[in-house]
Motif scaffolding. Structure first.
Motif, PDB file in Angstrom:
ATOM      1  N   PRO A  27       0.630  -1.070  -0.023  1.00  0.00           N
ATOM      2  CA  PRO A  27       0.279  -0.066   0.053  1.00  0.00           C
ATOM      3  C   PRO A  27       0.736   1.202   0.165  1.00  0.00           C
ATOM      4  CG  PRO A  27      -0.486  -1.628   1.780  1.00  0.00           C
ATOM      5  CD  PRO A  27       0.358  -1.963   1.033  1.00  0.00           C
ATOM      6  N   GLY A  28       0.503   2.379  -0.707  1.00  0.00           N
ATOM      7  CA  GLY A  28       1.340   3.534  -0.718  1.00  0.00           C
ATOM      8  C   GLY A  28       2.267   3.856  -1.892  1.00  0.00           C
ATOM      9  N   SER A  31       0.469   5.961  -4.586  1.00  0.00           N
ATOM     10  CA  SER A  31       0.555   7.408  -4.022  1.00  0.00           C
ATOM     11  C   SER A  31       1.908   8.003  -4.041  1.00  0.00           C
ATOM     12  CB  SER A  31       0.288   7.408  -2.507  1.00  0.00           C
ATOM     13  OG  SER A  31      -1.261   6.748  -2.318  1.00  0.00           O
ATOM     14  N   HIS A  32       3.159   7.387  -3.922  1.00  0.00           N
ATOM     15  CA  HIS A  32       4.429   7.763  -3.754  1.00  0.00           C
ATOM     16  C   HIS A  32       4.747   8.254  -5.218  1.00  0.00           C
ATOM     17  CE1 HIS A  32       5.489   6.166   0.287  1.00  0.00           C
ATOM     18  NE2 HIS A  32       5.888   7.417   0.316  1.00  0.00           N
ATOM     19  N   GLY A  35       2.334  10.979  -6.658  1.00  0.00           N
ATOM     20  CA  GLY A  35       2.468  12.224  -5.801  1.00  0.00           C
ATOM     21  C   GLY A  35       3.726  12.974  -6.388  1.00  0.00           C
ATOM     22  N   ARG A  39       3.514  16.833  -7.730  1.00  0.00           N
ATOM     23  CA  ARG A  39       4.186  17.852  -7.044  1.00  0.00           C
ATOM     24  C   ARG A  39       5.360  18.420  -8.030  1.00  0.00           C
ATOM     25  NH1 ARG A  39       5.811  13.578  -3.951  1.00  0.00           N
ATOM     26  NH2 ARG A  39       7.954  13.213  -3.750  1.00  0.00           N
ATOM     27  N   ARG A  40       5.825  17.582  -8.847  1.00  0.00           N
ATOM     28  CA  ARG A  40       6.993  18.255  -9.815  1.00  0.00           C
ATOM     29  C   ARG A  40       6.386  18.608 -10.958  1.00  0.00           C
ATOM     30  NH1 ARG A  40      12.103  18.380  -7.716  1.00  0.00           N
ATOM     31  NH2 ARG A  40      12.343  17.115  -5.829  1.00  0.00           N
ATOM     32  N   GLN A  78      14.282  11.318 -10.944  1.00  0.00           N
ATOM     33  CA  GLN A  78      13.479  11.631  -9.617  1.00  0.00           C
ATOM     34  C   GLN A  78      12.699  10.251  -9.180  1.00  0.00           C
ATOM     35  OE1 GLN A  78      13.621  14.123  -7.724  1.00  0.00           O
ATOM     36  NE2 GLN A  78      14.319  15.707  -8.937  1.00  0.00           N
ATOM     37  N   GLU A  80      13.384   7.123  -9.750  1.00  0.00           N
ATOM     38  CA  GLU A  80      14.296   6.192  -9.218  1.00  0.00           C
ATOM     39  C   GLU A  80      14.832   6.196  -7.670  1.00  0.00           C
ATOM     40  OE1 GLU A  80      17.421   6.835 -11.815  1.00  0.00           O
ATOM     41  OE2 GLU A  80      16.933   5.483 -13.501  1.00  0.00           O
ATOM     42  N   LYS A  81      14.551   7.554  -7.431  1.00  0.00           N
ATOM     43  CA  LYS A  81      15.001   7.804  -6.006  1.00  0.00           C
ATOM     44  C   LYS A  81      13.986   7.173  -5.284  1.00  0.00           C
ATOM     45  CE  LYS A  81      15.643  12.254  -5.475  1.00  0.00           C
ATOM     46  NZ  LYS A  81      16.265  13.419  -5.009  1.00  0.00           N
ATOM     47  N   ARG A  83      11.836   4.668  -2.861  1.00  0.00           N
ATOM     48  CA  ARG A  83      12.388   3.706  -2.149  1.00  0.00           C
ATOM     49  C   ARG A  83      11.639   2.419  -2.844  1.00  0.00           C
ATOM     50  NH1 ARG A  83      10.019   0.001   1.832  1.00  0.00           N
ATOM     51  NH2 ARG A  83      11.772  -0.773   3.219  1.00  0.00           N
ATOM     52  N   ASP A  84      10.407   2.824  -2.935  1.00  0.00           N
ATOM     53  CA  ASP A  84       9.739   1.338  -3.518  1.00  0.00           C
ATOM     54  C   ASP A  84       9.720   1.045  -4.939  1.00  0.00           C
ATOM     55  OD1 ASP A  84       9.012   0.159  -1.134  1.00  0.00           O
ATOM     56  OD2 ASP A  84       7.101   1.697  -0.996  1.00  0.00           O
TER      57      ASP A  84
ATOM     58  N   PHE B 135       0.163   9.747   6.637  1.00  0.00           N
ATOM     59  CA  PHE B 135       0.636   9.353   5.344  1.00  0.00           C
ATOM     60  C   PHE B 135       0.859  10.099   4.107  1.00  0.00           C
ATOM     61  CE2 PHE B 135       1.471   6.649   1.850  1.00  0.00           C
ATOM     62  CZ  PHE B 135       2.504   5.977   1.815  1.00  0.00           C
ATOM     63  N   LEU B 139       4.099  12.274   2.936  1.00  0.00           N
ATOM     64  CA  LEU B 139       4.282  11.933   1.574  1.00  0.00           C
ATOM     65  C   LEU B 139       5.199  12.676   0.788  1.00  0.00           C
ATOM     66  CD1 LEU B 139       2.478   9.126  -0.699  1.00  0.00           C
ATOM     67  CD2 LEU B 139       3.724  11.351  -1.733  1.00  0.00           C
ATOM     68  N   HIS B 144      10.978   9.195   2.424  1.00  0.00           N
ATOM     69  CA  HIS B 144      10.170   8.059   2.488  1.00  0.00           C
ATOM     70  C   HIS B 144       9.377   8.150   3.587  1.00  0.00           C
ATOM     71  CE1 HIS B 144       8.632   4.042   0.684  1.00  0.00           C
ATOM     72  NE2 HIS B 144       8.970   3.583   1.917  1.00  0.00           N
ATOM     73  N   SER B 320      19.391  13.193  -9.361  1.00  0.00           N
ATOM     74  CA  SER B 320      18.514  13.891  -9.870  1.00  0.00           C
ATOM     75  C   SER B 320      18.670  15.508  -9.759  1.00  0.00           C
ATOM     76  CB  SER B 320      17.023  13.635  -9.169  1.00  0.00           C
ATOM     77  OG  SER B 320      17.020  14.211  -7.722  1.00  0.00           O
TER      78      SER B 320
END
Lengths: 108, 573
Positions: A27-28, A31-32, A35, A39-40, A78, A80-81, A83-84, B135, B139, B144, B320
């Motif tokens: 989960p998440g 979103s990561h 998101g 934002r970019r 960006q 690639e950075k 974590r998941d 969360f 985020l 992370h 980056s």
């Protein structure tokens, strides 16, 4: 009216890029990734994500369709950075999930 | 024990050495194993199990008066030590109050670990009391973040949080722990290894040769040195590199202190409030070597006009950042300390008499004008007086505004991590709680906070925390009765249409300090202000020093937001 028509032509002319990601399936993750794009101000045109059968559901394959030709390198770095995110590759539009599912987005 | 969420799985045999712990106890013990000695925080309904587990721990809890204060106290500890530090908050408003401090850590690459309580999992999504999507909030402002779903997960999440916060380019992480996870009892028989920074990225040694060749060929090279050098602990390598290749060096806001203030190769801070000669040197430079920098807009001004004649070499640990703002002709994605160490081993020393002569000319013609340097009740005079009373042992924090820029320009920083300020986010209210954290981490050093009468009001409640801990924190308020930097912008760019910048109601800061158990000194009321300043700074214990200045004082030079660095306003010799 003419300005609108111009924009449409331009949009068609903008080369689209496809990214093929392998991500952790928990989960998440969606979103990561989404998101980061929001934002970019990276222009995201399509997303498709499903668990990878071969990993017993541990990993997912995520396909992204982008309108970011000039910034693609920056988008990939960006992404690639995160974590998941386990891998980020460019993929041609031909043979991508977006080409094969185009019929579902014909409208009406 | 009544809140016990899940029984242990009876089919799992418990080894002899197993330890039966709640999720909350597990968190505290994992933090102890990480070497955490202090946690700043505020308790509330959803993190009470963690507070129940704290007594008896080796960790000392520092009770902040607001969660943002807790976040900045932890930041202060992290910024002076380079170690990851922890803050605690409860769910809902506790977590949302932390957000600013976490975002601040993100923009300045500070290893901060925010651990928040959350409502029990079965209540998530029901709009429960003090429920918020922590969360989702954390985020976009962390490297992370996690929502932990079982006590077992903590065994991987906590070490991983430290690993991520400390690896590569440091930064904040956030861990949201539902109350039922904190209460869940599990058996622990093996402990995970504490999380440490991951290996640094590898790079081609040939890149060093290419960089050195390019630098040797350049006629007018300049080093742009940033916070990355501080975080890589590479100041000695940088100094040797700059000296051996005789390259003048501009420092970014985050890089102040990398070279000593009076070092002959130091050109001071570049950018929006840089000295005229500093920005003029960059107009002439033909090779800019960016070391641990991110080409922030306050440093570059209008990007297209930045270093118009220069090719760029960029060394940064965050891949980056390379090509994000400026396209370098050569880049090395690596730890800047490792790059400099290899370069130092390979380089041939050289001198650049012509370029140094030109720099000296520019410096003489366009120096930093520190008007009123001899007057205590003027900005540069106040900063100079404080600096002369203190030595290089003191750590110097600031809040955000005019006072911050004057300190950045004029305070003689002589070592890394001496200068602690909110660069990327520019958070008013940063300074005083951060200075509390600095004093907790390094009690042997004086902890100084320059503030303004606008900024100090944004976290003034933490004076009570400073008093409670009896820390050697000195807050010097340059008080002009205004939001000075906003006033400056309205004066320069909005036709002096001064609006919402004057505080009609003034605050007696000495009295406010005394009301919270902190000594207050008002130099405006003083018969011998310089002596009173000296006495206040040199005695031990928290103290607020009010120092009135005129509201018409301006920070010069100034580059208009969005303008080119060559187009500076004011500060002419």
């Amino acid at each position: 009216m003419s300005a609108q028509a111009d924009t449409t032509v331009q949009n068609k002319a903008t080369p689209q890029s496809v990214l093929r990601l392998t991500v952790n399936n928990h989960p998440g993750v969606l979103s990561h990734v989404c998101g980061l794009f929001a934002r970019r101000s990276f222009n995201l045109e399509g997303v498709m994500i499903r668990p990878l059968h071969s990993t017993g559901g541990q990993h997912s394959r995520m396909w992204l369709l982008l309108n970011e030709y000039d910034k693609l390198e920056q988008v990939m770095r960006q992404t690639e950075k995160l974590r998941d995110v386990l891998s980020v590759e460019q993929h041609p539009l031909e043979g991508s999930v977006f080409e094969k599912t185009d019929g579902f987005f014909a409208g009406s | 024990m009544t809140d016990l969420a899940q029984p242990i799985n009876a089919s799992m045999p418990t080894p002899q050495a197993a330890k039966r712990l709640s999720g909350a106890q597990l968190i505290i013990q994992l933090l102890e194993r990480q070497g955490i000695t202090h946690i700043a925080g505020v308790p509330g309904g959803a993190n009470l199990p963690m507070y129940d587990a704290l007594p008896g721990s080796t960790i000392k809890h520092v009770l902040a008066r607001h969660e943002q204060g807790a976040g900045f106290i932890a930041q202060g500890m992290a910024r002076v030590s380079g170690q990851a530090q922890v803050c605690f908050a409860s769910s809902g408003p506790g977590a949302s109050n932390l957000v600013t401090a976490v975002a601040d850590a993100h923009l300045d690459s500070v290893p901060l670990i925010a651990i928040t309580g959350q409502v029990p999992q079965q209540m998530i999504g029901t709009d429960a009391f003090q429920e918020i999507d922590t969360f989702g909030l954390m985020l976009p402002i962390t490297k992370h973040n996690w929502l932990v779903r079982s006590a077992e997960e903590l065994l991987t999440v906590i070490p991983e949080a430290f690993r991520i916060a400390l690896s590569g380019r440091p930064g904040p992480v956030s861990i949201d722990v539902p109350k039922d996870v904190q209460n869940q009892i599990i058996d622990i028989d093996t402990w995970p290894e504490p999380g440490v920074a991951a290996a640094k990225p590898t790079f081609e040694p040939s890149a060093i040769d290419a960089m050195l060749r390019k630098i040797r060929e350049a006629q007018r090279p300049v080093l742009m040195i940033g916070g990355g050098i501080v975080y890589a602990d590479a100041c000695a390598q940088l100094r040797s590199f700059a000296e051996q290749l005789d390259i003048p060096s501009v420092q970014t806001f985050m890089g102040l202190g990398v070279l000593p203030h009076e070092h002959p190769l130091s050109l001071g801070m570049l950018g929006m409030h840089g000295a005229r000669y500093t920005n003029y040197v960059l107009e002439e430079c033909d090779l800019l070597i960016g070391l641990g920098v991110r080409f922030d807009d306050r440093a570059t001004g209008k990007v297209e006009a930045f270093c118009p004649k220069a090719e760029i070499i960029h060394v940064d640990i965050d891949r980056s950042e390379i090509g994000k703002i400026k396209n370098p002709m050569l880049s090395i994605n690596a730890d800047v300390g490792e790059v400099l160490a290899q370069a130092n081993a390979a380089l041939e020393p050289m001198q650049r008499p012509l370029w140094q002569q030109r720099i000296a000319q520019l410096k003489t013609a366009h120096p930093l004008i520190k008007a009123g340097e001899d007057e205590l009740f003027r900005p540069y005079g106040a900063i100079r007086a404080v600096a002369e009373i203190l030595d290089d042992e003191a750590n110097i924090a600031t809040d955000v505004g005019q006072h911050q820029m004057w300190v950045a320009q004029a305070y003689p920083f002589n070592r890394p991590r001496q200068w602690i300020s909110s660069g990327g986010l520019g958070t008013m209210g940063f300074g005083m709680p951060t200075a509390i954290g600095m004093a907790l981490a390094q009690p042997q050093r004086k902890s100084i906070c320059f503030s303004g009468d606008g900024s100090i009001m944004m976290n003034i409640q933490e004076l009570a925390t400073a008093a409670e801990e009896n820390l050697d924190v000195k807050i010097i308020i340059l008080n002009n009765g205004h939001l000075g930097l906003v006033r400056q912008q309205q004066t320069l760019f909005y036709q002096k249409n001064l609006n919402a910048v004057k505080f009609q109601q003034s605050v007696d800061f000495a009295m406010a300090a005394q009301s919270m158990g902190v000594k207050g000194v008002d130099l405006a009321q003083s018969a011998d202000p310089l002596n009173d300043l000296r006495a206040a700074l040199l005695e031990h214990g928290p103290c607020v020093i009010n120092l009135p200045i005129d509201e018409t004082e301006m920070v010069y030079p100034m580059v208009a937001p969005g303008g080119a660095n060559a187009d500076m306003i004011g500060g002419e010799a």
